[in-house]
Design an enzyme around this catalytic site. Sequence first.
Site: not given
Length: 448
Positions: A21, A174, A250, A371
Site C-alpha cells: 500500500l 508523519e 522518512h 519503525c
Amino acid sequence: MNAYEVNFDGLVGPTHNYGGLSYGNVASQSNGQLTSNPREAARQGLAKMKALMELGFKQGVFAPQERPHVAALRQLGFTGTDAQVIERAAREALPLLASVSSASSMWTANAATISPSADTADGRVHFTAANLNSKFHRSIEHPTTSRVLAAMFRDETHFAHHPALPAVNQFGDEGAANHTRFCRDYDEAGVEFFVFGRSAFDNRYPAPQRYPARQTLEASQAIARLHGLTEEGVVYAQQNPEVIDQGVFHNDVIAVGNAEVLFYHEDAFLESDRVLKELTDKLARRGGTLRAVCVPRSQVSVNDAVRSYLFNSQLLLKPDGQTLLIVPEECRQNAQVWTYLDQLVKSDGPIREVKVFDLKQSMQNGGGPACLRLRVALKQTELEAVNPGMLMTSELYTRLVTWVDTHYRDRLNVSDLADPQLLLECRTALDELTQILKLGSVYPFQID
C-alpha cells in the site's frame, strides 16, 4: 540518572498482510501480495521487546488498531451488517478493503511526536498524534492512536495531549519518524530536530520528483508551537529530495539519533554543514556535545541503506554511556553494510556495539527496528505515572505470547481479508488485550 528513554514498541495486529500500500516505500511495494504470517510477525516484535528489557532498557508496549476498519467503509458508501460491508467491499473494491485492513499501526514511530517535559514551556510531556494524511490506510489511525495514548499517559499533571493537525496536504505529519531529540541527559533541556521533506507554502525548498515528500515544514513548526518549544531548542532540516526519490520516505530511513549521537548518511540532508553546525551550537548551549557519525556514500550507497534499513535502527544509550545500535538481520546479509558496521564498532567513535534482530515479517512490509518503536523520555515521577500495564515485564511477555498464539493466524493472503470472521477474531483479541494492558475502552467496537 533521574530520567529514562522508554521505547514503546507496536504490537503487530492480527491482520498483518502484504498489501503493497505504501507508494515510495520500496519494501512495501516490492513485497505486495506475498503471504504473511501475523503470528510470526507479532512474536518477532515481542522477542525484540523482551531482549531489550532483559538488557536493562525501559521497554513498553503499544496496542494495535482494530482492523478491518468497518467505519471507514461505511463512510465510503458500503452498507448493511459488518459482514455484509466486508463482503461487498471485497467484491467491489478489494484494494480499498486491503487499505482498511492494514496493520500499519505496528510502526509506532509514526504514531505521534513527543516532547519531554524538560523542553516544554509548561513542564509537561507533550504528545501530538500524527495525521498521516499522505496515505489513506494510515490517515484513519489517529483517532484510536489518540485514545490509546491518553489511556497510557493519563495524568494531566504530567502529560498533555494534542489532536492531530488538520488532515490536509499542507500539514502532512508523519510523527516521530521525522523527529529526533538530542540532549546531555534525558532530564535536561535538549534540542529537538525536525526533518521535513517539503514546504507547503515556500517554493524556495526543492521537492522530490518521483516519490512524495510526506512531512511538511509547516507541520513540524506547528508541533513545535503546540509543544511550547523555544527557538533555541529546535533545529529544522530538509531531507535531501534526491534520497526521497530513492525510497527514503522518512528521515528514519537515512538517519537516527539519540542523546548526543547522530548517525546519518552523507546524502541525508540538504545543507548538511549548516544543519550540523546549528545542531552542534544549540546542543552546546544546553551543555551537550554532538557526536556526529557520517556514513560516506563511498562505503554505503543510498540503495544499500534503503534495502538493509541500516539507519532504521535503534540507538540506545547504555548505563555506561556507550551507544548500542540495534539493526535488522538484513544488515548482516548486505556485504557492504556489514563490512561498514564491522569497521564502525572497531573505531574510536561512540557506537561500539551492534546487535542484530530478525524482523523479517515487518521488514518485508517496509518497517525496521526504528519503525516499530515510539520513544518517550520520562523523568522518574513521570514514569511512575504511566499506565503500568503498558510496561514490559517477563510476566507480560509470556502472557502476550500466549495471547498471540491463541488469536493470530499463521497465514494471511490479501484475499483472506474478505472473510468476515477475521473481523470477529480481531475484535475478540483486542477486547482481551485491553484487559491485559489495563487500557479500558479505546476501540470503536468497545465504545459504540
